[in-house]
Scaffold this motif. Structure first.
Motif, PDB file in Angstrom:
ATOM      1  N   TYR A  39       0.841  -1.270  -0.021  1.00 38.52           N
ATOM      2  CA  TYR A  39      -0.053  -0.121   0.016  1.00 38.52           C
ATOM      3  C   TYR A  39       0.902   1.090   0.002  1.00 38.52           C
ATOM      4  CZ  TYR A  39      -3.827  -3.113   1.438  1.00 38.52           C
ATOM      5  OH  TYR A  39      -4.374  -4.299   1.306  1.00 38.52           O
ATOM      6  N   ASP A  43      -3.504   5.140   0.009  1.00 37.02           N
ATOM      7  CA  ASP A  43      -4.101   4.045  -0.144  1.00 37.02           C
ATOM      8  C   ASP A  43      -4.813   3.959   1.363  1.00 37.02           C
ATOM      9  OD1 ASP A  43      -3.805   3.250  -2.514  1.00 37.02           O
ATOM     10  OD2 ASP A  43      -2.114   2.059  -2.234  1.00 37.02           O
ATOM     11  N   PRO A  61      -7.561   1.342  -1.264  1.00 38.04           N
ATOM     12  CA  PRO A  61      -6.616   2.058  -2.232  1.00 38.04           C
ATOM     13  C   PRO A  61      -7.536   2.769  -2.971  1.00 38.04           C
ATOM     14  CG  PRO A  61      -6.306  -0.536  -2.223  1.00 38.04           C
ATOM     15  CD  PRO A  61      -7.500  -0.125  -1.311  1.00 38.04           C
ATOM     16  N   CYS A 143      -2.582  -8.065   1.651  1.00 36.28           N
ATOM     17  CA  CYS A 143      -2.048  -7.275   0.532  1.00 36.28           C
ATOM     18  C   CYS A 143      -2.878  -6.286  -0.511  1.00 36.28           C
ATOM     19  CB  CYS A 143      -0.860  -7.973  -0.356  1.00 36.28           C
ATOM     20  SG  CYS A 143      -1.922  -9.090  -1.391  1.00 36.28           S
ATOM     21  N   LYS A 144      -2.388  -5.422  -0.915  1.00 32.18           N
ATOM     22  CA  LYS A 144      -3.192  -4.651  -1.766  1.00 32.18           C
ATOM     23  C   LYS A 144      -3.736  -5.461  -2.972  1.00 32.18           C
ATOM     24  CE  LYS A 144      -2.584  -0.437  -4.831  1.00 32.18           C
ATOM     25  NZ  LYS A 144      -1.966   0.996  -4.850  1.00 32.18           N
ATOM     26  N   CYS A 147      -6.591  -7.175  -1.975  1.00 31.74           N
ATOM     27  CA  CYS A 147      -7.581  -6.011  -1.814  1.00 31.74           C
ATOM     28  C   CYS A 147      -8.285  -5.555  -3.251  1.00 31.74           C
ATOM     29  CB  CYS A 147      -7.158  -4.785  -0.995  1.00 31.74           C
ATOM     30  SG  CYS A 147      -8.109  -3.279  -1.175  1.00 31.74           S
TER      31      CYS A 147
END
Length: 482
Positions: A39, A43, A61, A143-144, A147
């Motif tokens: 991120y 975010d 994000p 984790c992004k 996401c």
């Protein structure tokens, strides 16, 4: 996990000590960890307000497909804080924000939570060492990249709902042209099915919770122990055979307005009327994921000693009605006496749980309880599952130690040294919030959802719930060898 990531995690964990502040945990642990999870600073937001509360960190994000809800919220505490007592706090934040995942941490312990339609559960608890060694799983979930995939899934589902709605509107109003605004696409979201664990068959237990001394918190313990067993996925039936109906009233059931005035059956009918079946008397109560079935009591039971004494086969009446039941645990709450009803309860039971206070009179009563159980043992197999401490005063350590020694001496004198004395982590503390819950008519686990109670009451309730959890787990271990 590759070595550089392990090194980075070790370095950020080394930047705090047990004496660090909450702000240092946020700055030295959470912010760098968000970077490792992929991120950027754009975010996430710190101290983001939702209504009257402020989230320490809200993670969503800027390039996510939908602006709401946040994927992740993080609540930080100082390392000196025991974060289990803040679980309900982050649960509330997740429900208010709609966040899917939550992390509660003091920099040393990391609890990961999941929000399913407002029902928030803790799915994993990691230490610093486990975050390092199991970081691949930790990262894969938080984790992004994950996401954004989840966000895209929500977006596609939202479009599908809009398309279905548009189709219904066009038919309702005869406007076929509006469908030209939408282009139906194949939903390509793949959902991996998790393997379903086959439920292990466990023997059911019918347990009388009994002490001849009144005022030891017997009914309260029965209610909250039953609720905790239910939260663990057990099917639980509570049977109130005490004319005072403390268990019945403590679960929000009025014997007059909710039972008698509505023509429902109670424990008196179950015991004395052969045609009344168990299911005819059950009242079902639900609080979120807590499901309790209750056979209520009634004050008329106090005047039925003669009826019980003259009813043929009364000693086996409850035992017969409980045959072929479909519960994992049946908890029977009898009166604090040695009347006929105690024999009825014990004859129906496979085990006895003895609650006691650490004070002279309740402990002295144990000797008489054990003698009564021995009388029943001559007629049928029955096991004393152990002695559980309730209404425990944590401030009186020396007095508690002397009472514990007295209890051990009584067990030795009764030749009952094989009876478990439940460990200290299962002892239920004396707290006002426990009585408040019974007055309000719900198990203590429901305090989390009572907005009329303040933070101090909720923190005290969480401490009690932790003890009930330990008590339930220990009881399962004793009864099922787990």
């Amino acid at each position: 996990m590759n070595p550089p990531t392990a090194s980075a995690l070790s370095n950020l964990f080394a930047s705090i000590t047990p004496h660090s502040s909450e702000e240092e945990v946020e700055k030295n642990v959470i912010v760098p960890l968000l970077g490792i999870l992929g991120y950027s600073q754009e975010d996430w937001q710190a101290q983001n307000a939702i209504g009257k509360v402020r989230l320490d960190f809200q993670v969503h994000p800027i390039n996510a497909a939908t602006p709401y809800p946040p994927y992740l919220v993080i609540e930080a505490k100082a390392p000196s804080k025991k974060i289990v007592y803040n679980t309900w706090q982050i649960n509330g934040y997740m429900r208010k924000s709609g966040a899917i995942l939550g992390v509660l941490t003091n920099g040393y312990q990391f609890n990961l939570l999941y929000n399913y339609n407002g029902h928030v559960v803790t799915i994993i608890e990691y230490s610093q060492e486990e975050v390092v060694t199991k970081f691949n799983l930790f990262k894969r979930l938080l984790c992004k990249e994950t996401c954004l995939k989840v966000s895209q899934g929500f977006y596609k589902n939202q479009r599908r709902i809009h398309l279905d709605l548009a189709n219904q509107l066009s038919k309702a109003f005869g406007n076929e042209e509006m469908l030209g605004l939408f282009k139906k696409k194949q939903n390509n979201i793949e959902i991996e099915e998790l393997p379903v664990k086959e439920k292990k068959e466990e023997k059911s237990m019918i347990i009388t919770v009994f002490n001849n001394k009144g005022g030891v918190g017997k009914s309260t313990l029965t209610i909250n122990l039953g609720a905790e067993l239910s939260k663990m996925g057990k099917r639980v039936l509570l049977i109130d055979v005490d004319a005072q109906a403390n268990l019945t009233i403590g679960l929000g059931i009025d014997p007059l307005t909710d039972v008698e005035n509505q023509g429902k059956k109670d424990i008196t009918h179950l015991l004395t009327e052969p045609r009344v079946k168990l299911e005819d008397t059950i009242i079902k109560k639900r609080w979120g994921d807590i499901k309790l079935d209750i056979v209520p009591s009634h004050i008329r039971l106090s005047k039925m000693e003669n009826v019980l004494n003259t009813t043929v086969g009364i000693d086996q009446a409850l035992e017969k009605k409980l045959k072929n039941h479909d519960y994992d645990f049946v908890l029977i709450d009898p009166p604090p006496s040695f009347g006929r009803i105690i024999g009825v309860s014990l004859m129906a039971s496979s085990g006895v749980l003895i609650p006691t206070q650490l004070s002279a009179y309740p402990i002295r009563a144990l000797e008489y309880v054990l003698e009564r159980v021995k009388e029943i043992e001559e007629l049928k197999p029955i096991q004393v599952l152990g002695i559980a401490v309730s209404m425990y005063d944590q401030r009186s350590s020396s007095f508690n130690a002397s009472m514990t020694q007295k209890l051990v001496e009584i067990l030795e004198r009764s030749e009952a040294t094989n009876i478990p004395f439940f460990p200290e982590n299962t002892w239920i503390p004396r707290l006002n919030i426990i009585s408040i819950c019974q007055d309000k008519g719900y198990p203590i686990q429901q305090v989390e959802y009572d907005d009329k109670l303040g933070f101090q009451d909720k923190e005290a309730a969480q401490k009690a719930v932790e003890c009930y959890t330990e008590l339930a787990e220990y009881l399962i271990k004793v009864t099922h060898g787990g």
